[in-house]
Design a protein around this motif. Structure first.
Motif, mmCIF file in Angstrom:
data_model
loop_
_atom_site.group_PDB
_atom_site.id
_atom_site.type_symbol
_atom_site.label_atom_id
_atom_site.label_comp_id
_atom_site.label_asym_id
_atom_site.label_seq_id
_atom_site.Cartn_x
_atom_site.Cartn_y
_atom_site.Cartn_z
ATOM 1 N N PHE A 292 21.534 16.002 -34.311
ATOM 2 C CA PHE A 292 22.013 16.269 -32.954
ATOM 3 C C PHE A 292 20.851 16.543 -31.996
ATOM 4 N N GLU A 293 19.922 17.350 -32.427
ATOM 5 C CA GLU A 293 18.801 17.715 -31.563
ATOM 6 C C GLU A 293 17.959 16.488 -31.200
ATOM 7 N N HIS A 294 17.799 15.580 -32.146
ATOM 8 C CA HIS A 294 17.044 14.356 -31.867
ATOM 9 C C HIS A 294 17.778 13.477 -30.857
ATOM 10 N N GLU A 295 19.118 13.440 -30.958
ATOM 11 C CA GLU A 295 19.900 12.586 -30.063
ATOM 12 C C GLU A 295 20.064 13.203 -28.677
ATOM 13 N N TYR A 296 20.244 14.538 -28.624
ATOM 14 C CA TYR A 296 20.588 15.180 -27.350
ATOM 15 C C TYR A 296 19.510 16.109 -26.800
ATOM 16 N N GLY A 297 18.444 16.338 -27.563
ATOM 17 C CA GLY A 297 17.360 17.176 -27.069
ATOM 18 C C GLY A 297 17.646 18.660 -27.120
ATOM 19 N N LYS A 298 18.656 19.052 -27.856
ATOM 20 C CA LYS A 298 18.977 20.477 -28.017
ATOM 21 C C LYS A 298 19.779 20.652 -29.294
ATOM 22 N N LYS A 299 19.844 21.876 -29.749
ATOM 23 C CA LYS A 299 20.622 22.178 -30.947
ATOM 24 C C LYS A 299 22.109 22.190 -30.586
ATOM 25 N N PRO A 300 22.981 21.783 -31.507
ATOM 26 C CA PRO A 300 24.405 21.795 -31.191
ATOM 27 C C PRO A 300 24.968 23.208 -31.215
ATOM 28 N N GLY A 301 26.046 23.382 -30.497
ATOM 29 C CA GLY A 301 26.761 24.643 -30.578
ATOM 30 C C GLY A 301 27.620 24.681 -31.821
ATOM 31 N N GLU A 302 28.580 25.590 -31.844
ATOM 32 C CA GLU A 302 29.420 25.750 -33.032
ATOM 33 C C GLU A 302 30.417 24.598 -33.132
ATOM 34 N N TRP A 303 30.697 24.155 -34.357
ATOM 35 C CA TRP A 303 31.686 23.094 -34.596
ATOM 36 C C TRP A 303 33.084 23.719 -34.584
ATOM 37 N N ARG A 304 33.453 24.185 -33.401
ATOM 38 C CA ARG A 304 34.800 24.749 -33.199
ATOM 39 C C ARG A 304 35.318 24.267 -31.856
ATOM 40 N N TYR A 305 36.408 23.548 -31.907
ATOM 41 C CA TYR A 305 36.911 22.938 -30.678
ATOM 42 C C TYR A 305 37.398 23.976 -29.685
ATOM 43 N N ASP A 306 37.932 25.080 -30.190
ATOM 44 C CA ASP A 306 38.420 26.118 -29.272
ATOM 45 C C ASP A 306 37.279 26.865 -28.588
ATOM 46 N N LEU A 307 36.060 26.786 -29.120
ATOM 47 C CA LEU A 307 34.918 27.493 -28.540
ATOM 48 C C LEU A 307 33.865 26.558 -27.936
ATOM 49 N N ASN A 308 33.897 25.281 -28.295
ATOM 50 C CA ASN A 308 32.819 24.379 -27.887
ATOM 51 C C ASN A 308 33.365 22.997 -27.524
ATOM 52 N N LYS A 309 34.467 23.007 -26.801
ATOM 53 C CA LYS A 309 35.198 21.779 -26.496
ATOM 54 C C LYS A 309 34.347 20.755 -25.734
ATOM 55 N N ASN A 310 33.650 21.159 -24.697
ATOM 56 C CA ASN A 310 32.936 20.218 -23.836
ATOM 57 C C ASN A 310 31.854 19.448 -24.591
ATOM 58 N N GLU A 311 31.099 20.170 -25.404
ATOM 59 C CA GLU A 311 30.009 19.513 -26.135
ATOM 60 C C GLU A 311 30.567 18.541 -27.181
ATOM 61 N N ILE A 312 31.620 18.952 -27.863
ATOM 62 C CA ILE A 312 32.225 18.089 -28.882
ATOM 63 C C ILE A 312 32.846 16.845 -28.230
ATOM 64 N N GLU A 313 33.490 17.033 -27.083
ATOM 65 C CA GLU A 313 34.081 15.896 -26.364
ATOM 66 C C GLU A 313 33.017 14.871 -25.965
ATOM 67 N N LYS A 314 31.878 15.352 -25.457
ATOM 68 C CA LYS A 314 30.799 14.429 -25.066
ATOM 69 C C LYS A 314 30.277 13.674 -26.288
ATOM 70 N N TYR A 315 30.131 14.397 -27.373
ATOM 71 C CA TYR A 315 29.663 13.811 -28.633
ATOM 72 C C TYR A 315 30.591 12.683 -29.070
ATOM 73 N N TRP A 316 31.894 12.888 -28.974
ATOM 74 C CA TRP A 316 32.854 11.848 -29.332
ATOM 75 C C TRP A 316 32.838 10.695 -28.310
ATOM 76 N N THR A 317 32.766 11.059 -27.051
ATOM 77 C CA THR A 317 32.790 10.037 -25.987
ATOM 78 C C THR A 317 31.615 9.081 -26.127
ATOM 79 N N ASP A 318 30.448 9.611 -26.415
ATOM 80 C CA ASP A 318 29.266 8.758 -26.530
ATOM 81 C C ASP A 318 29.426 7.705 -27.632
#
Length: 833
Positions: A292-318
């Motif tokens: 994730f860090e190599h692709e997005y330039g930062k470490k990912p947040g928690e793999w929890r949709y209720d707490l990290n929806k926006n980041e996970i959505e972007k990851y799927w959208t890409d």
């Protein structure tokens, strides 16, 4: 004109006699002898040229080149492959897709091929010999497809009929050379698939295909990359399969990490998917947890949709943006980063609500980024393991999403669609294992799930409308080649290998692979191999107990089929020696040696405890078996096919205890030479198929099925879709009657051993009713309530048990009557004690 009329007359006569012209189940006749109505593929040292349209799909050109290679394998001659040629030879092979090939469209326009069998169809092909199709052309062999895959499947079906095995590369099955090759005229073959998406899941690849690919194929990236997948995709086309879940373990980088992977999939027309725990074509193990860090330039947040929806959505959208121009099936839902439950609220109802929100948002991503209605974008939801409980707790799933029901990882499907679910436009499918890593024990080394079991479970699923998608977990592909081929053959034509016929597949497959001379002996070897493997897979030998008598029977049976396999090896042609080792000899010898290692070790300890000097002999035999497993595996990797498979075969996947050398007797206690204790049980064993009489009400059939379950056969009730029989309505049930000779009066027990199947849906159990001498029947449900310790033992030993007790008041002949109450019940054996 005269010959044309004769040809048409001959075709009309054949149609009236056999109904095979343009028939869905036509017959293709390939010969080495010329005749007036035959098409000369290879004749008198010359090969017919192949003509394709350059505007047709890339896979058509790829398959045509492979076809050219197949003809060279068979005859030593290489036909030309010509694109957009302005003129045709006198005897051309014409290949193309309706609507994509000028040749095929012209033949359809002039009525030379019947376009109605192709127009608007899914993956359908027609192979025919046509007289005078164009001016100056005497006769053409035409392969026409309804779409790009239909054309490719037609090409490889013809190759298979010529004698080129789908496993020609993957198992080194080299065809017999032929001087001439003809296709008989007046017999058109038309085929289309039973299951829409049919494919494989490459999984648990850490000890086989990944290290092999890194060492022998994609040496630049040292991983499963485009070169490996090219070979996999060709295999799929040869198997008439169209779908893949790529490898996704931590040992393997994501499929999309290598830019050429999806490009090659598209060229080969393979539909991309992702496993039950990889939503939206993302490989979380690598792409979220590691890269994730190599692709997005930062470490990912928690793999929890209720707490990290926006980041996970972007990851799927890409990924959707990246994949939108490729043919894909999107997995919706969410699980843990790897094969674990979805993180989120502890309350089940809240988790169900969150999962519903995830799926709704995923569909919004699809609708925003793919220019077609979301309900026409192929999507699957796989209620695997704990996800099934969330679905059962009330998850609202969009009707157009395909439910892909999972087995219990050991070959027994957990649930299928009920009547309401069968009405859903998205339909359903199956995720099925013939290789597995997990509880209660892995089976990653050898492949031992029989065609009879595969057919029983998948045919049952098909009758419950699970015809949209089948994906088979095949592990490393090797050594599950035959079982994979069977599953894909069944997915293509569900009626060809019904459960009661599936035991015959080994002979048919062996005839195709090794020749008719070897078919029956190989089939007999495989029948015993599958029976012994069902009663305890080689990898499960450390978890299943046998009496001394049973252990001796296993050892003798394995020794017999190994001796037969070794003797047959001396007769196998040199061109097929490598294939024979890979497909027959190694698995038979490996399974035998595993049984010898463990059972001889156990015997050595038992004999030593009784002071018997033979204990040391058996200890040595166990050690020799352990060492031999390593030697034959080394041969597989380093010698077979000139070292082609180096790295593919491990004799100890995950280094589990069962693969290690067990404890053996190192010395004998000085207490004489008394015999080892041998367990004996005074019991009568009756195979379920050995009934005295049987009966079934109108609409039901009590069917014997060879090769299914312990003992080598079983009985079941057809159709699979029959309704359960109420406990108080046994007159509506099929039954079988057995005769038993009781030697003593008093209490006796009847143990009924059944295939450990599960209820076809949440409202159905797996029950039988049993009575002795027409007393009050007792009702028994043999399916555990959940995947508990009983289930664990059932899948390891290959049977579930029902037990009833009776007070017998007279000796002599008695009757035992068993009623089959639920669809999917298979009875294998009765034991009376």
């Amino acid at each position: 004109m005269k010959w044309s009329k004769l040809f048409l007359l001959a075709g009309l006569i054949l149609f009236l006699i056999s109904g095979q012209i343009w028939a869905q189940k036509g017959v293709l006749t390939v010969t080495e002898t010329n005749s007036q109505l035959a098409f000369p593929v290879v004749d008198a040292g010359k090969a017919a040229s192949i003509y394709i349209d350059g505007k047709d799909a890339e896979v058509v050109a790829i398959a045509a080149e492979a076809f050219k290679g197949d003809i060279h394998l068979l005859t030593g001659l290489s036909p030309e492959v010509l694109k957009n040629s302005p003129s045709l030879s006198t005897y051309p092979i014409i290949i193309g897709t309706l609507g994509q090939s000028a040749y095929i469209d012209q033949l359809a326009k002039t009525g030379k091929i019947n376009e109605s069998v192709l127009r608007g169809k899914w993956e359908t092909f027609c192979i025919s010999v046509i007289e005078n199709p164009f001016k100056g052309v005497k006769k053409a062999l035409v392969i026409a497809g309804s779409d790009r895959r239909g054309t490719a499947f037609g090409i490889f079906e013809l190759s298979r009929n010529f004698g080129v095995s789908p496993l020609c590369w993957w198992a080194d099955v080299k065809p017999a050379r032929k001087k001439n090759l003809y296709v008989q005229a007046a017999q058109s073959l038309v085929q289309s698939p039973s299951v829409r998406y049919r494919g494989i899941f490459i999984n648990d690849e850490d000890w086989g295909i990944q290290p092999w690919a890194a060492r022998m194929m994609d040496t630049d990236v040292k991983d499963i990359g485009p070169k490996t997948y090219t070979k996999i995709f060709e295999l799929l086309l040869r198997l008439k399969a169209n779908y893949i879940w790529p490898g996704m373990h931590p040992s393997t980088k994501a499929f999309y990490h290598y830019a050429n992977n999806p490009v090659m999939a598209d060229k080969y027309a393979i539909v991309l998917g992702s496993s039950h725990c990889e939503p939206m074509l993302r490989n979380n193990v690598f792409e979220w947890a590691e890269n994730f860090e190599h692709e997005y330039g930062k470490k990912p947040g928690e793999w929890r949709y209720d707490l990290n929806k926006n980041e996970i959505e972007k990851y799927w959208t890409d990924r959707v943006v990246q994949a939108k121009n490729y043919e894909s099936v999107y997995t919706v839902g969410m699980r843990g980063i790897h094969d674990g439950s979805m993180p989120g609220p502890k309350d089940k109802n809240e988790k169900v609500k969150l999962l519903g929100e995830v799926i709704a948002d995923q569909r919004t991503i699809l609708s925003k980024n793919i220019t077609q209605p979301v309900n026409s974008i192929p999507q699957i939801f796989c209620p695997y393991k704990e996800v099934l409980s969330l679905y059962q707790a009330g998850l609202k799933l969009p009707d157009d999403v395909t439910i892909v029901w999972a087995d219990d990882n050991h070959g027994y499907i957990r649930q299928l669609s009920d009547p309401e679910e069968q009405k859903r436009p998205g339909g359903s499918g199956v995720y099925y294992h013939i290789s597995y890593w997990g509880a209660p024990q892995d089976y990653l080394w050898l492949s031992s799930i029989s065609p009879s079991l595969i057919s029983y479970e998948l045919t049952k699923a098909y009758q419950y409308k699970a015809n949209r998608l089948w994906v088979i977990n095949v592990g490393d592909i090797k050594p599950a080649e035959m079982e994979t081929q069977f599953a894909m053959d069944l997915a293509w034509d569900i009626d060809q290998w019904k459960p009661e016929k599936a035991w015959q597949y080994a002979e048919s497959w062996a005839a195709e692979t090794f020749g008719t001379e070897f078919a029956k002996p190989i089939a007999n070897i495989k029948a015993v191999y599958y029976r012994l493997g069902h009663e305890a897979k080689p990898e499960h030998m450390g978890s299943v107990s046998f009496t001394s008598e049973q252990a001796e029977e296993r050892l003798a049976a394995y020794a017999k089929i190994y001796a037969e396999a070794r003797a047959l090896n001396d007769k196998i042609p040199a061109r097929l020696k490598d294939a024979y080792f890979e497909l027959i000899l190694y698995p038979v010898q490996g399974a035998m040696l595993m049984n010898q290692k463990i059972l001889y070790a156990q015997k050595s300890l038992a004999l030593a405890a009784n002071g018997d000097q033979a204990a040391l002999d058996y200890a040595q035999k166990a050690k020799a078996a352990f060492e031999e497993i390593q030697l034959i595996t080394k041969k597989y990797n380093e010698e077979i096919a000139g070292g082609k498979w180096n790295g593919m075969m491990s004799w100890k996947p995950r280094d589990l205890a069962v693969f290690k050398m067990p404890k053996v007797a190192e010395s004998v206690a000085p207490v004489g030479t008394t015999k080892a204790t041998v367990e004996t049980e005074n019991k009568t064993i009756i195979r379920a198929s050995q009934y005295l009489e049987k009966s079934a009400p109108k609409g039901l059939t009590l069917q014997s099925i060879k090769g299914l379950g312990m003992g080598g056969d079983g009985i079941s009730c057809y159709p699979f879709t029959s309704k359960p029989v109420a406990d108080n309505a046994l007159q509506n049930a099929a039954y079988a009657v057995y005769q038993v000779d009781f030697k003593t009066i008093g209490q006796h027990q009847v143990t009924v051993k059944c295939l450990p199947t599960q209820g076809v849906n949440k409202d159905v159990k797996v029950r039988y009713a049993i009575s002795v001498n027409n007393d009050q029947p007792q009702i028994v449900n043999i399916s555990p309530a959940s995947e508990n310790n009983i289930w664990k033992q059932n899948v390891l030993q290959g049977y579930a048990t029902g037990l009833t007790r009776y007070e017998i008041t007279k000796t002599g002949k008695s009757t035992v009557k068993i009623y089959l109450l639920d669809p999917g019940l298979v009875i294998n054996q009765l034991e009376i004690k």
